[in-house]
Design a protein around this motif. Structure first.
Motif, PDB file in Angstrom:
ATOM      1  N   ARG A  17      44.598  74.408  36.707  1.00  0.00           N
ATOM      2  CA  ARG A  17      44.098  73.120  36.223  1.00  0.00           C
ATOM      3  C   ARG A  17      44.481  71.999  37.185  1.00  0.00           C
ATOM      4  NH1 ARG A  17      46.488  70.075  32.525  1.00  0.00           N
ATOM      5  NH2 ARG A  17      47.977  71.732  32.222  1.00  0.00           N
ATOM      6  N   THR A  18      45.770  72.021  37.629  1.00  0.00           N
ATOM      7  CA  THR A  18      46.204  70.948  38.515  1.00  0.00           C
ATOM      8  C   THR A  18      45.664  71.132  39.933  1.00  0.00           C
ATOM      9  OG1 THR A  18      48.227  72.173  38.799  1.00  0.00           O
ATOM     10  CG2 THR A  18      48.305  70.294  37.317  1.00  0.00           C
ATOM     11  N   VAL A  19      45.231  72.375  40.270  1.00  0.00           N
ATOM     12  CA  VAL A  19      44.673  72.581  41.608  1.00  0.00           C
ATOM     13  C   VAL A  19      43.462  71.697  41.803  1.00  0.00           C
ATOM     14  CG1 VAL A  19      43.375  74.212  42.998  1.00  0.00           C
ATOM     15  CG2 VAL A  19      45.563  74.869  42.028  1.00  0.00           C
ATOM     16  N   SER A  20      42.512  71.768  40.826  1.00  0.00           N
ATOM     17  CA  SER A  20      41.348  70.908  40.979  1.00  0.00           C
ATOM     18  C   SER A  20      41.781  69.453  40.852  1.00  0.00           C
ATOM     19  CB  SER A  20      40.287  71.276  39.949  1.00  0.00           C
ATOM     20  OG  SER A  20      40.854  71.235  38.656  1.00  0.00           O
ATOM     21  N   GLY A  21      42.885  69.219  40.116  1.00  0.00           N
ATOM     22  CA  GLY A  21      43.425  67.862  40.020  1.00  0.00           C
ATOM     23  C   GLY A  21      43.816  67.341  41.382  1.00  0.00           C
ATOM     24  N   LEU A  22      44.525  68.185  42.156  1.00  0.00           N
ATOM     25  CA  LEU A  22      44.925  67.794  43.515  1.00  0.00           C
ATOM     26  C   LEU A  22      43.701  67.427  44.338  1.00  0.00           C
ATOM     27  CD1 LEU A  22      47.563  70.501  44.545  1.00  0.00           C
ATOM     28  CD2 LEU A  22      47.973  68.112  44.000  1.00  0.00           C
ATOM     29  N   LEU A  23      42.672  68.284  44.262  1.00  0.00           N
ATOM     30  CA  LEU A  23      41.447  68.033  45.021  1.00  0.00           C
ATOM     31  C   LEU A  23      40.830  66.695  44.626  1.00  0.00           C
ATOM     32  CD1 LEU A  23      39.495  71.405  45.261  1.00  0.00           C
ATOM     33  CD2 LEU A  23      40.295  69.978  47.134  1.00  0.00           C
ATOM     34  N   GLY A  27      40.823  63.691  47.060  1.00  0.00           N
ATOM     35  CA  GLY A  27      39.471  63.330  47.472  1.00  0.00           C
ATOM     36  C   GLY A  27      39.175  61.868  47.181  1.00  0.00           C
ATOM     37  N   LEU A  28      39.653  61.397  46.014  1.00  0.00           N
ATOM     38  CA  LEU A  28      39.404  60.004  45.627  1.00  0.00           C
ATOM     39  C   LEU A  28      40.096  59.043  46.594  1.00  0.00           C
ATOM     40  CD1 LEU A  28      37.891  58.732  43.210  1.00  0.00           C
ATOM     41  CD2 LEU A  28      40.141  58.319  42.193  1.00  0.00           C
ATOM     42  N   LEU A  29      41.366  59.334  46.924  1.00  0.00           N
ATOM     43  CA  LEU A  29      42.117  58.465  47.842  1.00  0.00           C
ATOM     44  C   LEU A  29      41.436  58.426  49.213  1.00  0.00           C
ATOM     45  CD1 LEU A  29      45.837  59.412  47.046  1.00  0.00           C
ATOM     46  CD2 LEU A  29      44.536  57.434  46.279  1.00  0.00           C
ATOM     47  N   VAL A  30      41.086  59.616  49.719  1.00  0.00           N
ATOM     48  CA  VAL A  30      40.439  59.668  51.038  1.00  0.00           C
ATOM     49  C   VAL A  30      39.099  58.951  50.990  1.00  0.00           C
ATOM     50  CG1 VAL A  30      39.488  61.182  52.814  1.00  0.00           C
ATOM     51  CG2 VAL A  30      41.640  61.781  51.695  1.00  0.00           C
ATOM     52  N   ALA A  31      38.321  59.211  49.919  1.00  0.00           N
ATOM     53  CA  ALA A  31      36.993  58.588  49.807  1.00  0.00           C
ATOM     54  C   ALA A  31      37.111  57.068  49.792  1.00  0.00           C
ATOM     55  CB  ALA A  31      36.293  59.074  48.539  1.00  0.00           C
ATOM     56  N   LEU A 261      48.183  53.186  55.233  1.00  0.00           N
ATOM     57  CA  LEU A 261      48.509  54.391  55.990  1.00  0.00           C
ATOM     58  C   LEU A 261      49.053  55.474  55.066  1.00  0.00           C
ATOM     59  CD1 LEU A 261      48.754  55.529  58.858  1.00  0.00           C
ATOM     60  CD2 LEU A 261      50.923  54.335  59.084  1.00  0.00           C
ATOM     61  N   GLY A 262      50.010  55.083  54.202  1.00  0.00           N
ATOM     62  CA  GLY A 262      50.626  56.044  53.289  1.00  0.00           C
ATOM     63  C   GLY A 262      49.613  56.627  52.317  1.00  0.00           C
ATOM     64  N   VAL A 263      48.725  55.766  51.776  1.00  0.00           N
ATOM     65  CA  VAL A 263      47.723  56.230  50.809  1.00  0.00           C
ATOM     66  C   VAL A 263      46.766  57.216  51.469  1.00  0.00           C
ATOM     67  CG1 VAL A 263      45.708  55.497  49.478  1.00  0.00           C
ATOM     68  CG2 VAL A 263      47.858  54.250  49.266  1.00  0.00           C
ATOM     69  N   LEU A 264      46.342  56.902  52.698  1.00  0.00           N
ATOM     70  CA  LEU A 264      45.418  57.795  53.401  1.00  0.00           C
ATOM     71  C   LEU A 264      46.073  59.161  53.652  1.00  0.00           C
ATOM     72  CD1 LEU A 264      42.795  58.420  54.817  1.00  0.00           C
ATOM     73  CD2 LEU A 264      43.639  57.264  56.855  1.00  0.00           C
ATOM     74  N   VAL A 265      47.313  59.136  54.159  1.00  0.00           N
ATOM     75  CA  VAL A 265      47.995  60.396  54.473  1.00  0.00           C
ATOM     76  C   VAL A 265      48.268  61.192  53.199  1.00  0.00           C
ATOM     77  CG1 VAL A 265      50.079  61.419  55.440  1.00  0.00           C
ATOM     78  CG2 VAL A 265      48.989  59.503  56.599  1.00  0.00           C
ATOM     79  N   LEU A 270      47.114  65.812  49.783  1.00  0.00           N
ATOM     80  CA  LEU A 270      46.753  66.369  48.475  1.00  0.00           C
ATOM     81  C   LEU A 270      45.463  67.176  48.582  1.00  0.00           C
ATOM     82  CD1 LEU A 270      47.528  63.383  46.068  1.00  0.00           C
ATOM     83  CD2 LEU A 270      48.866  65.458  46.410  1.00  0.00           C
ATOM     84  N   LEU A 271      44.512  66.619  49.317  1.00  0.00           N
ATOM     85  CA  LEU A 271      43.243  67.320  49.540  1.00  0.00           C
ATOM     86  C   LEU A 271      43.505  68.654  50.230  1.00  0.00           C
ATOM     87  CD1 LEU A 271      40.278  66.534  49.029  1.00  0.00           C
ATOM     88  CD2 LEU A 271      40.162  65.737  51.387  1.00  0.00           C
ATOM     89  N   GLY A 272      44.402  68.633  51.226  1.00  0.00           N
ATOM     90  CA  GLY A 272      44.744  69.849  51.959  1.00  0.00           C
ATOM     91  C   GLY A 272      45.388  70.879  51.051  1.00  0.00           C
ATOM     92  N   ASP A 273      46.303  70.430  50.175  1.00  0.00           N
ATOM     93  CA  ASP A 273      46.949  71.350  49.234  1.00  0.00           C
ATOM     94  C   ASP A 273      45.913  71.966  48.299  1.00  0.00           C
ATOM     95  OD1 ASP A 273      49.363  70.925  50.322  1.00  0.00           O
ATOM     96  OD2 ASP A 273      50.226  69.791  48.655  1.00  0.00           O
ATOM     97  N   GLY A 274      44.989  71.118  47.833  1.00  0.00           N
ATOM     98  CA  GLY A 274      43.938  71.599  46.944  1.00  0.00           C
ATOM     99  C   GLY A 274      43.068  72.641  47.634  1.00  0.00           C
ATOM    100  N   LEU A 275      42.677  72.350  48.870  1.00  0.00           N
ATOM    101  CA  LEU A 275      41.856  73.289  49.634  1.00  0.00           C
ATOM    102  C   LEU A 275      42.620  74.585  49.884  1.00  0.00           C
ATOM    103  CD1 LEU A 275      40.310  70.917  52.330  1.00  0.00           C
ATOM    104  CD2 LEU A 275      39.095  72.079  50.490  1.00  0.00           C
ATOM    105  N   HIS A 276      43.926  74.444  50.162  1.00  0.00           N
ATOM    106  CA  HIS A 276      44.779  75.599  50.432  1.00  0.00           C
ATOM    107  C   HIS A 276      44.727  76.574  49.254  1.00  0.00           C
ATOM    108  CE1 HIS A 276      48.975  77.388  51.066  1.00  0.00           C
ATOM    109  NE2 HIS A 276      48.133  77.972  51.860  1.00  0.00           N
TER     110      HIS A 276
END
Lengths: 287, 315
Positions: A17-23, A27-31, A261-265, A270-276
């Motif tokens: 459940r939290t995996v898609s949460g991470l994505l 994703g929202l922060l990056v977007a 900078l911190g928000v982007l990273v 988080l996106l990377g963890d979700g994809l992982h």
């Protein structure tokens, strides 16, 4: 090394459940920051480089939402413009490092024998070398600027991608389906493109997202040192360097670029963890 | 063990040699004539030529490389071109800043992350585990130089507890010197703490599910004893290797952090030397830093084998 250990770790909370949460959160922060970067192409509240000496070092207000810097330039406009450069340098340096590194890794695995040994030993050696030192040395060699920052970070990324693709590809080359393709007379190049590379795409995507976060941090660090993006181009790292002088009188200057900078990273991580988790199902059931 | 030591030591020597060649080549292609940089733009061509001869720049590169290495082997680090004093004399006081900074950051990393990682693993899935997880995510996302600025804002500008930058020197007493290294060391360590905490938590969770831990508990060992004697001892093997690698990042990060906190260490020094085209200093400092990293990795490898007897079995 950071990148590899990170990519090799299970996520902080590994429930499906939290995996898609991470994505979603990542994703929202990056977007948001990508949107800010795109917006800055067509509109910013003020011109990012517009100097207004009458309103220097002002705190956040209705006129300047995030305040102004030592030249009276609008901080919000500069943060928006900085997003563009951070994303571009991150993207370009990772893309360059990925193509060259993965190319070397795939070639080493396909050739085997001495060339494999030689290629992986040199990658190991580059790995043992402090990365920021390499970047500083390189920025010194090719001169400071956006292009040299991209090049320096890309060179740092080459052994990262070479290493993970080589070791994963070497495993694939021993698998039956690759053996079968060899038996059918397919060339090494064809096998690499048809069978090896498609099986590595998940791994490469996950590593790319981890490297992207590191690249954005590296650009900011190089620019902080004056070795990266040069004025009049805007860099969050450079903005933080300029903020150092006015820390006591105008602390807002040190807050907003770092926050962006911190928000982007954080978003990219988080996106990377979700994809992982999505690409590596073995790690999902870990309780 | 002895054959492993010999093999590993030979590998270390080869790596150092390769590093020296690479550094020399990299510095060799740096643009800009050092003699001209030292004398200024308006220097007479004859004076520039004379200085080039004096610095030995008119000689072929392979010869200069051999001279540099031969000097290093005899303990002669050369003479700085811009300061006109032996490099060794310049390095010593800067080492006395960078090394304590890196060691302090390393100590912070080891203690904080092993404690936090074990704690998170023991309270797995509970609130404290989540909180540590969120903390490590933030630690990974916050760049060390920004954290440095925020720490200065809080502890120096607002609270006035610690100095905002600069270094009083060790002759001013140990405590003032350590005080001025505390904030930079923490800024430097934060990312590494985040990485190692996550790693420790995973390693402890991994080993805690092994059969030998269940056996230990069945024998009547308390959970705490089982964690310390069986789980942690196993987990310490990969943790030691990671710590060795992290030292490299701490040293490299020191370059930036020293610039944030105005610390007169090796990082600031090599940075100024690049600007001054003081190539002999750049070469030597980068090689010294690289050598330090390789030696630490070497000892981390050896330590990992000392902790884990299974690694002694030759493959």
């Amino acid at each position: 090394m950071t990148v590899l250990t990170l990519a090799g770790l299970p996520p902080v909370a590994a429930h499906t459940r939290t995996v898609s949460g991470l994505l979603w959160v990542g994703g929202l922060l990056v977007a948001t920051l990508v949107a800010a970067a795109l917006l800055s192409l067509i509109w910013t509240p003020y011109a990012p480089a517009a100097i207004d000496v009458l309103s220097r070092l002002e705190g956040p207000s209705a006129v300047h939402w995030l305040g102004t810097d030592a030249f009276g330039r609008d901080v919000l406009s500069r943060v928006l413009a900085g997003a563009r450069n951070a994303l571009w340098v991150g993207f370009a340096s990772v893309a360059l490092g990925l193509v060259l590194g993965a190319g070397i890794g795939l070639a080493a695995a396909a050739l085997g024998g001495w060339s494999e040994e030689g290629l992986s030993r040199s990658a190991d050696f580059l790995f043992a070398f402090p990365a920021v030192l390499t970047a500083i040395l390189l920025a010194g060699i090719v001169g400071a600027g956006m292009a040299s920052a991209i090049l320096a970070i890309a060179i740092f990324n080459i052994p990262v991608f070479a290493r993970i693709t080589r070791s994963a590809a070497a495993v694939l080359w021993r698998r039956e389906f690759v053996r079968a393709a060899q038996g059918m007379g397919k060339s090494r190049v064809r096998i690499t493109l048809d069978h090896v590379l498609p099986n590595l795409s998940g791994l490469i995507v996950v590593q790319a997202s981890a490297s992207f976060a590191v690249a954005i941090l590296a650009e900011a660090a190089l620019s902080y040192l004056g070795l990266g993006i040069q004025p009049p181009d805007v860099s969050w790292g450079r903005m933080l360097y300029e903020a150092r002088t006015y820390l006591a009188t105008a602390p807002h200057l040190a807050v907003f670029p770092g926050l962006a900078l911190g928000v982007l990273v954080l978003g990219v991580n988080l996106l990377g963890d979700g994809l992982h988790d999505r690409f590596d199902p073995r790690l999902r059931p870990l309780r | 063990m002895s054959s492993f030591l010999v093999r590993r030591a030979l590998g270390l020597l080869a790596a150092l040699l390769a590093a020296s060649v690479l550094i020399f080549l990299a510095v060799e292609v740096l643009p800009g004539d050092p003699a001209r940089a030292i004398l200024g733009i308006n220097a007479e061509p004859a004076a520039v030529e004379a200085l080039q001869r004096q610095l030995g720049l008119d000689q072929p590169a392979p010869l200069r490389y051999l001279r540099w290495i031969a000097g290093l082997l005899q303990g002669d680090l050369g003479t700085s071109w811009s300061y006109r004093v032996p490099v060794a004399e310049l390095l010593a006081p800067r080492f006395a800043v960078t090394l304590p900074l890196a060691v302090l950051a390393m100590a912070l990393t080891a203690t904080a992350s092993i404690a936090l990682g074990v704690w998170a693993a023991l309270r797995h899935g509970r609130a404290i585990d989540r909180a540590i997880g969120i903390g490590t995510q933030l630690g990974l996302a916050i760049p060390n130089f920004w954290l440095g600025l925020l720490l200065i804002l809080l502890f120096s500008v607002e609270l006035n507890w610690l100095p905002a930058g600069g270094f009083p020197g060790w002759e001013a007493g140990a405590w003032p010197a350590v005080q001025s290294l505390l904030l930079p060391a923490f800024a430097l360590a934060a990312v590494q703490i985040a990485i190692l905490t996550r790693f420790t938590r995973t390693a402890v969770l991994d080993y805690a599910q092994q059969d030998f831990v269940r056996t230990a508990r069945a024998k009547g060992l308390t959970p705490a004893a089982a964690i310390v004697r069986h789980v942690l001892r196993n987990a310490l093997v990969p943790i030691t290797s990671i710590l060795g690698l992290q030292f490299a990042f701490l040293l490299a990060g020191a370059v930036i952090i020293e610039n944030v906190f105005f610390l007169p260490g090796l990082g600031r020094f090599v940075f100024q030397a690049i600007a001054n085209r003081d190539l002999i200093v750049v070469e030597t400092v980068v090689l010294v830093l690289a050598a330090l990293v390789m030696v630490v990795t070497f000892f981390a490898d050896v330590a990992a084998r000392a902790i884990d007897p299974r690694l002694k079995v030759e493959p």
